[in-house]
Design a protein around this motif. Structure first.
Motif, PDB file in Angstrom:
ATOM      1  N   VAL A 492       3.734  -3.353  -5.123  1.00 36.10           N
ATOM      2  CA  VAL A 492       5.100  -3.926  -5.270  1.00 36.10           C
ATOM      3  C   VAL A 492       5.568  -3.382  -6.664  1.00 36.10           C
ATOM      4  O   VAL A 492       6.886  -2.592  -6.433  1.00 36.10           O
ATOM      5  CB  VAL A 492       5.597  -5.189  -4.778  1.00 36.10           C
ATOM      6  N   GLY A 503       7.451  -0.265  -3.560  1.00 39.71           N
ATOM      7  CA  GLY A 503       8.459  -1.514  -3.769  1.00 39.71           C
ATOM      8  C   GLY A 503       9.753  -1.922  -3.831  1.00 39.71           C
ATOM      9  O   GLY A 503      10.688  -3.011  -3.386  1.00 39.71           O
ATOM     10  N   TYR A 517       6.325  -7.848   2.877  1.00 41.77           N
ATOM     11  CA  TYR A 517       5.439  -7.768   1.333  1.00 41.77           C
ATOM     12  C   TYR A 517       4.209  -8.893   2.157  1.00 41.77           C
ATOM     13  O   TYR A 517       4.589  -9.789   2.997  1.00 41.77           O
ATOM     14  CB  TYR A 517       6.258  -9.056   0.048  1.00 41.77           C
TER      15      TYR A 517
END
Length: 665
Positions: A492, A503, A517
């Motif tokens: 990220v 990201g 994530y």
């Protein structure tokens, strides 16, 4: 004479033993039905110790051993372990292992043993009962519903499959479906008068009372039901999620008023919801004939027909109906979306942009269409156009001759930032200097601001600071934040602490409340998973449809075909989860060559795809076998017809003979 006497005496004693055994079994059933479960278990256990190979007594013992820890669980395990040594391919004993493991909270062992039983006998109801109960115990309610439903199709003449299916629906909170199947269980029990129906009756009635508050108000009984009353009842079934009863009820309404377009269309929608796509196509066609003067509803019928044909793998038929729906009603956003997606997946970006553009004319605030149009416009640009725009943005030198992969990545990153309103963000956050943006006039004469490379870098720097704060608010420390990855395992943040292209997307989805994530200790999906997804999409385009494991196992027995023979002629595809290679490899084929061989096990999540479209993959006639299975026709012929007028038995024409595709020779 002495020999004859001894033989008769022996036969008499054997018959006595058999009759006594049968009498004890009936006594056990009677005791169990009256609620005296321990007494029934004692009789069954005593009999099994004397005659452990009594599969009928074992089957009842297996069924009524209580769920959870009990002395009978250990007794069941002892008998099962001994019998497996003598009869290692009897599915019942694997069900015994499944139940004892389940009662000891050994989730994985229980599931694998039930699945072994399924591989040995995919048409026996007890398999679906025990497998469904295992899924229920493991908390996988959706899989439990699916399994109990398959069991109900196989054994529809007894009340228990409906009872267990109702229980599974009850635990998932689908009260309408639960109530419907409890009532079904009650009515079947009343007709069949099974010995243990009384034991379940109290539970069923209690559940029905519990669920009564969720049911629509009861209507007064009328011996002659009107069409309107019939339709109201059908709608109540449909609204409660009980689509099977809704299908029957709408069909009944059509016997009252065969010319009702409303009932035809409603039945078609229910069939579509049940996944009965072939029947749905036919029903939508009949509804369309009755709706020929109503362009809006006729367009809807065409659209739904296209959806069903798409599910059947008929891409061309689906597209034709989408186009007809569009001709009838060019303002239907669902039709426009379907056409846009079709052309997008086919790589026809020009047509896809046209339809996404039409959606935005009707719904200017449609964010999905706006984002799709933006992405497609980017994908449709040539290398020369991308390079020219990069030069305009001062992201490439004016004398740069060729486009590199890095250039393309930078271009997509800047375009993605603009899609997320980067220019407006910069206007709000900083004093806009001339070097941050550049003006561009499009073909329609509209002027818009584009981010320059310098502007993009400032934007990412500011956004990265906000992203760090956002992730820290999710109770992460700074180290954890900088080690975040997206759902494909990509970083990220880069080494300088700024958001990567991936990201950037993670940040915006997190703002929306989505978890997109992975933390440091969370595993990322393997490349094999992504390859499998692409492979499955490719198979659908080639005319294959996925079938369930029970369907696959039944097909092997019903056709007398080994899997490698069907794979060889492109009739079948197997995607083994544990095999990194394609399903056609020799290693994959060997694993399925003998389904019932001792020691062989199917992989945990193997997936099966059957040819469903004759002109694409070969033998769509195999789909009829699966349709028979889905309609409850699970009997497997012994390979011979009945003798007729002294001619004798003749060989049945199965799909395979002696392990090869049968050609009639």
């Amino acid at each position: 004479m002495k020999f004859i006497f001894i033989f008769i005496s022996f036969s008499f004693l054997a018959a006595q033993g058999f009759c006594g055994q049968t009498a004890n079994l009936e006594k056990a059933r009677e005791l169990y039905g009256s609620g005296k479960i321990n007494s029934a278990l004692e009789i069954l256990y005593s009999n099994l110790k004397k005659n452990p190979s009594d599969t009928e007594g074992y089957s009842l013992f297996l069924e009524i051993v209580p769920e959870g820890i009990s002395k009978y669980n250990q007794s069941l395990l002892e008998i099962t372990s001994e019998q497996l040594k003598k009869d290692p391919e009897n599915f019942l004993y694997y069900l015994g292992l499944c139940k004892t493991a389940r009662n000891n909270n050994l989730k994985n062992q229980s599931l694998s043993r039930c699945r072994k039983a399924l591989s040995l006998e995919p048409t026996a109801y007890p398999v679906y009962r025990e497998l469904g109960l295992t899924y229920l115990k493991n908390g996988n309610h959706a899989k439990a519903v699916e399994t109990f439903y398959q069991g109900a199709e196989i054994s529809s003449d007894t009340f228990k499959p409906y009872f267990y299916l109702a229980e599974a629906y009850f635990k998932t909170g689908k009260t309408g479906s639960a109530a419907g199947y409890y009532k079904k269980a009650s009515s079947v029990a009343a007709k069949t008068k099974e010995p243990d129906s009384g034991l379940f009756a109290a539970v069923i009635q209690k559940r029905i009372k519990q669920l009564a508050k969720y049911a629509p108000a009861a209507r007064s009984k009328n011996p002659k039901v009107s069409f309107e009353e019939c339709m109201d009842k059908a709608k109540s079934f449909e609204n409660s999620g009980n689509l099977l009863d809704a299908e029957k009820q709408y069909s009944l309404c059509l016997t009252i008023k065969n010319s009702s377009a409303q009932a035809r269309l409603a039945l078609a929608n229910v069939l579509s919801g049940l996944g009965k796509n072939k029947e749905a196509v036919d029903a939508y066609g009949k509804a369309a004939k009755l709706l020929s003067s109503d362009k809006i509803l006729l367009s809807y019928c065409r659209f739904k027909t296209a959806e069903s044909l798409k599910a059947l793998g008929d891409v061309q038929g689906s597209l034709w109906n989408y186009k007809k729906a569009y001709e009838l009603n060019a303002m239907d956003v669902n039709v426009l979306t379907a056409l846009a997606r079709h052309y997008e997946s086919a790589g026809d970006f020009k047509s896809a942009m046209k339809f996404y553009g039409e959606i935005l004319k009707i719904e200017p605030s449609n964010k999905t269409a706006e984002e799709k149009l933006w992405d497609i416009q980017t994908a449709a640009m040539s290398n020369a156009e991308i390079l020219a725009e990069l030069k305009e943005r001062k992201a490439a030198k004016q004398n740069k001759p060729d486009l590199t992969e890095e250039d393309v990545s930078i271009f997509k990153a800047i375009r993605n930032a603009e899609k997320n309103n980067a220019v407006d963000y910069m206007k709000y956050k900083v004093m806009m200097l001339p070097e941050y943006t550049v003006e561009k006039t499009d073909a329609s004469g509209k002027t818009k601001l584009l981010l320059t490379m310098k502007g993009y870098k400032i934007y990412i720097k500011l956004l990265s600071q906000e992203a760090v704060k956002l992730f820290e608010s999710k109770e992460m420390n700074l180290k954890q934040v900088f080690l975040l990855r997206d759902l494909k395992g990509r970083s990220v943040f880069d080494r300088s602490g700024e958001l990567t292209i991936e990201g950037h997307a993670v940040y915006f989805s997190t703002l929306k409340g989505e978890k997109s994530y992975l933390l440091e200790d969370e595993p990322a999906p393997s490349p094999e998973t992504e390859k499998e997804t692409a492979r499955i999409q490719g198979l659908a385009k080639q005319g294959y449809q996925e079938i369930s494991e029970p369907e696959f196992l039944w097909l092997m027995k019903a056709t007398d075909c080994p899997p490698e023979e069907l794979v060889k002629y492109n009739y079948l595809r197997i995607l083994p989860a544990s095999d990194k290679h394609a399903a056609e490899t020799a290693a994959a084929i060997r694993r399925f060559a003998v389904i019932s061989s001792a020691g062989r096990k199917t992989a945990k999540y193997d997936r099966y795809f059957l040819c469903w479209q004759n002109d694409l993959c070969g033998a769509a006639k195999l789909a009829f076998y699966i349709e028979k299975y889905r309609n409850g026709q699970t009997d497997i012929a012994d390979g011979h017809s009945t003798a007729f007028f002294g001619i004798g038995q003749t060989e049945r024409r199965k799909f395979c003979k002696d392990g090869k595709i049968w050609t009639g020779d």
